[in-house]
Design an enzyme around this catalytic site. Structure first.
Site, PDB file in Angstrom:
ATOM      1  N   GLY A  42       0.784  -1.220   0.000  1.00 52.23           N
ATOM      2  CA  GLY A  42       0.000   0.000   0.000  1.00 52.23           C
ATOM      3  C   GLY A  42       0.817   1.272   0.000  1.00 52.23           C
ATOM      4  O   GLY A  42       0.372   2.303  -0.494  1.00 52.23           O
ATOM      5  N   LYS A  98       9.552   2.948   0.651  1.00 53.29           N
ATOM      6  CA  LYS A  98       8.382   2.929   1.523  1.00 53.29           C
ATOM      7  C   LYS A  98       7.998   4.372   1.842  1.00 53.29           C
ATOM      8  O   LYS A  98       8.788   5.114   2.429  1.00 53.29           O
ATOM      9  CB  LYS A  98       8.660   2.165   2.819  1.00 53.29           C
ATOM     10  CG  LYS A  98       7.416   1.989   3.693  1.00 53.29           C
ATOM     11  CD  LYS A  98       7.673   1.055   4.865  1.00 53.29           C
ATOM     12  CE  LYS A  98       6.409   0.849   5.688  1.00 53.29           C
ATOM     13  NZ  LYS A  98       6.631  -0.053   6.828  1.00 53.29           N
ATOM     14  N   ASP A 111      -2.989   7.304   1.205  1.00 55.20           N
ATOM     15  CA  ASP A 111      -2.223   8.105   0.252  1.00 55.20           C
ATOM     16  C   ASP A 111      -0.870   7.510  -0.120  1.00 55.20           C
ATOM     17  O   ASP A 111      -0.164   8.069  -0.963  1.00 55.20           O
ATOM     18  CB  ASP A 111      -2.038   9.534   0.785  1.00 55.20           C
ATOM     19  CG  ASP A 111      -1.335   9.569   2.137  1.00 55.20           C
ATOM     20  OD1 ASP A 111      -0.720   8.550   2.519  1.00 55.20           O
ATOM     21  OD2 ASP A 111      -1.406  10.617   2.809  1.00 55.20           O
ATOM     22  N   GLY A 112      -0.496   6.395   0.503  1.00 50.26           N
ATOM     23  CA  GLY A 112       0.775   5.766   0.174  1.00 50.26           C
ATOM     24  C   GLY A 112       1.994   6.494   0.697  1.00 50.26           C
ATOM     25  O   GLY A 112       3.127   6.091   0.442  1.00 50.26           O
ATOM     26  N   ASP A 114       0.134 -11.279   6.539  1.00 45.23           N
ATOM     27  CA  ASP A 114       0.751 -10.472   5.479  1.00 45.23           C
ATOM     28  C   ASP A 114       2.014  -9.778   5.961  1.00 45.23           C
ATOM     29  O   ASP A 114       2.742  -9.186   5.161  1.00 45.23           O
ATOM     30  CB  ASP A 114      -0.243  -9.441   4.935  1.00 45.23           C
ATOM     31  CG  ASP A 114      -0.884  -8.600   6.022  1.00 45.23           C
ATOM     32  OD1 ASP A 114      -1.662  -9.172   6.794  1.00 45.23           O
ATOM     33  OD2 ASP A 114      -0.604  -7.389   6.104  1.00 45.23           O
ATOM     34  N   ASN A 115       2.301  -9.852   7.261  1.00 41.74           N
ATOM     35  CA  ASN A 115       3.539  -9.291   7.808  1.00 41.74           C
ATOM     36  C   ASN A 115       4.544 -10.381   8.171  1.00 41.74           C
ATOM     37  O   ASN A 115       5.467 -10.131   8.951  1.00 41.74           O
ATOM     38  CB  ASN A 115       3.245  -8.453   9.049  1.00 41.74           C
ATOM     39  CG  ASN A 115       2.484  -7.179   8.727  1.00 41.74           C
ATOM     40  OD1 ASN A 115       2.530  -6.683   7.608  1.00 41.74           O
ATOM     41  ND2 ASN A 115       1.765  -6.656   9.704  1.00 41.74           N
TER      42      ASN A 115
END
Length: 513
Positions: free
Chosen positions: A100, A121, A133-134, A268-269
Site C-alpha cells: 500500500g 516505503k 495516500d501511500g 501479510d507481515n
C-alpha cells in the site's frame, strides 16, 4: 551509487497489471501492478547507510543520488511495481491486500552474486493503498530505518534500511485514530531484503485458485532463496514448508532473546524467508511482561503480546499450510509438521535462555527454573535487558540490593530483595554445576545479552530532535545500535524514564506508528 545495475526478474516470470495506475482497485489474477513513485519537489537526505550500500553493490552515495532515494529518478531499464498479497489480520481473513505504501525498484546483484531487493516505503499510492495516500510520516520512517538496522546488528534476521529522507511535503495523520488528525513531515525510507515475499503472497494465489501460478511462485522462491532444497515433485514443496517453519521458529526465538515485540503479526507481515518485516507498532521490552503489546489496535485482546508470539507464528503457519495444500495434498504431513513446530520452537527457546543465563546445556530441571524466573521478572517488573547485564556481574559476594537496584520498575522493598536473593542463590547453584568454565559461561551470556537495545523512548526523543532540525542523537543511536554488545553510551543503558510512561508515540503506539 550505480543504480543502473538494478534488474527486475520477478516481473519477467509472473503476470502483472501494466497500466501504471496508482488508483485503489482489485487486481485479480495478477501478482503485481506497475506504478511509479509519486515524486517530491524538495527532498532532503536525513541518513544514508554506506556500509549496506557497499555490501549490496550500489557503491558510495553522491549528491545526485538523492533523486533516486526518494523515487524521483529511475534507471532507464527499471519499471517500478507494487505486489498484491492477501492475509489474515488479527485472526480474520482480509482478502486482497498488497504493497500500500511500498514500491519495488527491483533487484541488484553484488560482486559475490548475492541478490538484494530494493523498495521505497512512503513514495506514493499504489492500487493496494486501500483509500490511503501511500505516504509515510517522519516518525514511522525513523522507527523503521533505525530498528531494522538495530535488529541486523543484534543478529536477528531482518529487512534492512539504506536511506531515510524528508519528502519536503506534509502528510495528514490521525496518530491514535481518535479524531485528531494533524500535519506531519513526510519521509521516505529505502529498505532492502533478499526478498519481500510474504505468507500473504501465497495465500492470495491459493484463495484465487490460481494453482499453476502458486506452483510457479513456490518454484521461483525455492530456486532463488532455498538452494538447500534438492528434492523433486511434492517432496520439494514439503521440504519448502518444513524449512519455512524452521526459519520462522528460529526468528521467534531471536525475538524472545532480545526482547522484541512485533505488535502486528498478521500473516501479510510474515516473511517466507524468516525475516523480521514491516516495522510498525513494535517495541523492545522494558519491564518484563509476557502480556505486553505495544499496539493500541491490539487491545484489549492482546493477540500479539510478547509471550504469544510463538503460538501466533504457529497459527500463521497453519494459514500458510492451507495455502500450500494444493501443492502438497497431504493433510497428515501438514498437520504433523505443524504439531512438531511447537516442540521445536520451545526447545530452541529454552536453549536460547540457557545461553542468556550462561548454562552449559538444557537440562530437565531448567524448565522449572525458567518458570520461576519469569514469575520473578513479572512480579518485580524487572527490566529485561538490564537484568541480564547485571546478572553477568553476579558473584557470591554481591550485594543483591545494590546490584539490582536500578533494574525494577517498582520500589525494591525488603521482601522483594529477599526474592531476588533467593533467585540468585538458585542461579548460582545451577551455574556451579556447569561442565564448562566460568569464562565460557560468561562468554555465552555476553554474546546473547545486548548491552544496548533501541527503546521506544529513545526513538521518541530522536524523532523529536529530527523534527526540530537536529541529528546528533540520530548519529549517536546509529553508533550504539551498530555495537549493541558494547556499552558505548551508558546514558542509553537505563530504564525508561517515568515521564514517558503514558506518552503517545512512545509507550502507546498505533498501526500508524
Amino acid at each position: 551509487m550505480n543504480i543502473e545495475q538494478i534488474k527486475q526478474p520477478f516481473t519477467d516470470i509472473f503476470p502483472g497489471d501494466f497500466s501504471d495506475n496508482p488508483m485503489q482497485r482489485n487486481t485479480p489474477k495478477v501478482l503485481f501492478a506497475t506504478v511509479k513513485p509519486a515524486g517530491f519537489n524538495a527532498p532532503k537526505l536525513i541518513a544514508f547507510n554506506p556500509d549496506l550500500a557497499e555490501e549490496i553493490g550500489l557503491g558510495p552515495y553522491e549528491e545526485k543520488d538523492l533523486d533516486f532515494l526518494v523515487g524521483n529518478h529511475l534507471p532507464e531499464n527499471v519499471k517500478t511495481y507494487a505486489t498484491a498479497y492477501a492475509g489474515h489480520q488479527f485472526g480474520n481473513w482480509a482478502g486482497q491486500l498488497g504493497d500500500g505504501r511500498a514500491i519495488l525498484a527491483g533487484e541488484i546483484i553484488n560482486k559475490d552474486g548475492k541478490k538484494t531487493e530494493i523498495q521505497w516505503k512512503g513514495s506514493g499510492a499504489t492500487p493496494y493503498s486501500r483509500h490511503a495516500d501511500g505516504r509515510a510520516v517522519l516518525r514511522s520512517s525513523v522507527r523503521e530505518y533505525l530498528m531494522s538496522e538495530a535488529m541486523y546488528h543484534l543478529g536477528v534476521p531482518t529487512t534492512r534500511a539504506l536511506s531515510l529522507a524528508f519528502t519536503g511535503e506534509d502528510v495528514v495523520r490521525d496518530m491514535m485514530y481518535n479524531g485528531n488528525p494533524q500535519l506531519e513531515k513526510g519521509a521516505v525510507v529505502i529498505r532492502t531484503a533478499e526478498s519481500f515475499l510474504r505468507f500473504g503472497h501465497f495465500e492470495l494465489i491459493s484463495a484465487q485458485q490460481e494453482y499453476k501460478t502458486l506452483q510457479d511462485l513456490a518454484d521461483f522462491t525455492i530456486k532463488n532463496y532455498y538452494p538447500e532444497i534438492t528434492a523433486d515433485g511434492i517432496d520439494k514443496y514439503k521440504q519448502f514448508f518444513e524449512n519455512i517453519c524452521t526459519r520462522t521458529a528460529n526468528l521467534m526465538t531471536e525475538w524472545f532473546r532480545v526482547g522484541f515485540v512485533h505488535g502486528v503479526m498478521n500473516t501479510d507481515n510474515m516473511s517466507v524467508l524468516g525475516l523480521t518485516i514491516d516495522y510498525g507498532p513494535y517495541s523492545m521490552m522494558d519491564e518484563y511482561d509476557l502480556n505486553f503489546t505495544p499496539n493500541t489496535t491490539d487491545l484489549p485482546g492482546r493477540r500479539y503480546a510478547f509471550g504469544k508470539q510463538g503460538q501466533i507464528s504457529q497459527w500463521n503457519l497453519w494459514q500458510l499450510a492451507n495455502a500450500f495444500h494444493p501443492l502438497i495434498k497431504d493433510e497428515k504431513f501438514l498437520e504433523d509438521t505443524l504439531n512438531q513446530y511447537g516442540t521445536y520452537f520451545w526447545e530452541a527457546h529454552d536453549k536460547m535462555l540457557c545461553r542468556k543465563f550462561g548454562f552449559d546445556e538444557l537440562r530437565e530441571s531448567d524448565e522449572e527454573f525458567f518458570t520461576n524466573w519469569q514469575g520473578l521478572m513479572q512480579e518485580l517488573q524487572l527490566d529485561y535487558t538490564l537484568f541480564f547485564n547485571q546478572l553477568e556481574k553476579l558473584n557470591p559476594e554481591s550485594d543483591i540490593k545494590s546490584l539490582f537496584e536500578n533494574v525494577p520498575y517498582v520500589i525494591l522493598t525488603d521482601q522483594r530483595v529477599k526474592k531476588l536473593e533467593d533467585f540468585a542463590k538458585k542461579y548460582q547453584d545451577r551455574i556451579s554445576s556447569n561442565t564448562i568454565s566460568e569464562e565460557k559461561s560468561l562468554s555465552l551470556m555476553q554474546h546473547s545479552n545486548p548491552k544496548f537495545t533501541l527503546r521506544n523512548y529513545l526513538l521518541y526523543e530522536c524523532i523529536e530532535e529530527i523534527n526540530s532540525g537536529k541529528t546528533e542523537m540520530l548519529k549517536k543511536l546509529t553508533r550504539a545500535l551498530e555495537n549493541p554488545y558494547e556499552e558505548l553510551y551508558p546514558e542509553f543503558s537505563a530504564k525508561r524514564p517515568s515521564a514517558y510512561d503514558d506518552t503517545t508515540g512512545c509507550s502507546t503506539l498505533s498501526c500508524s506508528s
